[in-house]
Design a protein around this motif. Structure first.
Motif: not given
Length: 392
Positions: A94-97, A315-327, A341-347
């Motif tokens: 969760t912290v990573a994403v 799990n860590v890699l998938a979470l972070c890669l899925a969130a990166i496009p939002f940047a 908020f977006i990070g918490i929703v993803f996690a």
């Protein structure tokens, strides 16, 4: 005769192209280190905040046990300190994403991502700059999850059990110990069972050491299983060895009732602390799975957490890669609250999805590896789709 025209500078990645148009840029470069440093600093800050909140919440909960037996305030603080490595391990995905999104959002808001893109850096290269430090931190957490985390949790539970009850103790390698008069009980494994309204404690691989008043060992009993029912303790598969003077005799019975005032509720609490699969290392979980299969016991709970250890980095890699496009779009506007908020929703979305798959695997008895693989595949698919959409 005029000077020759100067060639314009090629983009960063364009200068690194060799024959055939392939990118030859080494990794890392200055911009990679800059992005990686930003991600690491934000992740560490987020880690400190979230683990700190978890520790404070756990401390408040521990205060309810202060005063039971010899369990004091200093013991409660010591217990929490011992469990910090385990909490850091559990909290890291969760912290990573959240940390990655906060870092990229800050770069996007200050137009630094736009500047890096103008230099010719691709989204893949920026994603690699984000993923590389997270993989290093993930590797450290995996080592922590196999060594310091389980050791700290086991030590904390043993210390707490010993402080709350003078007749019980939990040892890391020798299992659960309890005393009933001149008899000492040692159990290597145990769990609670329920059948409708009837619940009982079952201990496996039990040893009963009986001592005389003068401290001499009178007998040793090896018990396959010990069940605590409402009528008392029922011992199954009892092999007892008596020591009398210069002679040794042995007896063997299929079942035997043991009249004891040993507190089964306290034993159950101690057993649940000692054999909680979610806090075990992968090696201990594998040993537990083998033990249960050899003895015809249900090993599904151990298998669930065992495969969870192996899919932790994915799990860590998938979470972070899925969130990166939002940047590259959504995070350009909005403050830190939006990124958080977006990070918490993803996690939360990821863990809820994975939890459902894992529970379904337990109910329908299909391979836990499939259950753990599906959510990362879904998240990586979302990431690939978002990358193509942003590039379009």
């Amino acid at each position: 005769m005029g000077l020759p025209a100067r060639r314009p500078h090629a983009p960063a990645e364009g200068r690194a192209r060799g024959q055939g148009g392939r990118v030859m840029a080494p990794f890392p470069k200055i911009h990679d280190l800059y992005v990686s440093r930003m991600v690491v600093m934000t992740v560490l800050l987020t880690w400190t905040v979230l683990v700190g909140l978890d520790v404070v919440n756990a401390m408040i909960s521990e205060f309810g046990d202060v005063g039971k037996g010899n369990y004091g305030l200093l013991d409660a603080v010591t217990y929490i300190v011992y469990t910090i490595p385990r909490r850091a391990y559990t909290m890291f995905p969760t912290v990573a994403v959240i940390g990655a999104l906060m870092a990229l959002g800050q770069l996007a808001a200050s137009s630094e991502l736009t500047a890096l893109r103008a230099l010719g850096l691709s989204r893949r290269r920026l994603s690699l700059s984000v993923a590389a430090p997270l993989l290093v931190l993930t590797a450290l957490m995996m080592v922590n999850g196999e060594t310091l985390g389980p050791w700290g949790q086991r030590s904390a539970d043993g210390m707490k059990t010993a402080a709350k009850s003078k007749d019980m103790a939990v040892a890391q390698f020798s299992g659960l110990w309890a005393r009933e008069g001149d008899i000492f009980l040692n159990a290597q494994n145990g769990q609670e069972h329920a059948d409708g309204k009837d619940t009982w404690l079952e201990l496996d691989d039990v040893r009963l050491f009986e001592f005389a008043d003068d401290g001499r060992l009178e007998s040793i009993a090896r018990v396959a299983t010990a069940e605590h029912r409402k009528s008392g303790w029922l011992l199954r598969g009892v092999k007892r060895t008596y020591f009398e003077g210069n002679s040794v005799t042995q007896t063997e019975v299929m079942e035997e009732h043991w009249t004891s005032q040993l507190d089964a509720a306290a034993l159950a609490a101690s057993a649940s602390n000692l054999w909680r699969p979610r806090y075990m290392s992968a090696r201990d979980l594998r040993d537990g799975i083998n033990y249960r299969k050899r003895n015809g016991l249900d090993a599904s709970e151990f298998e669930e957490h065992y495969w969870g250890r192996w899919f932790y980095p994915l799990n860590v890699l998938a979470l972070c890669l899925a969130a990166i496009p939002f940047a590259f779009g959504t995070l350009r506007s909005g403050g830190a609250g939006k990124r958080l908020f977006i990070g918490i929703v993803f996690a939360l979305g990821f863990w809820l999805l994975q939890m459902q798959f894992v529970k379904l695997a337990g109910v329908y008895r299909f391979d836990y590896r499939i259950a753990y693989l599906m959510p990362p595949v879904v998240m990586l698919g979302v990431s690939a789709w978002l990358f193509r959409r942003r590039s379009g």
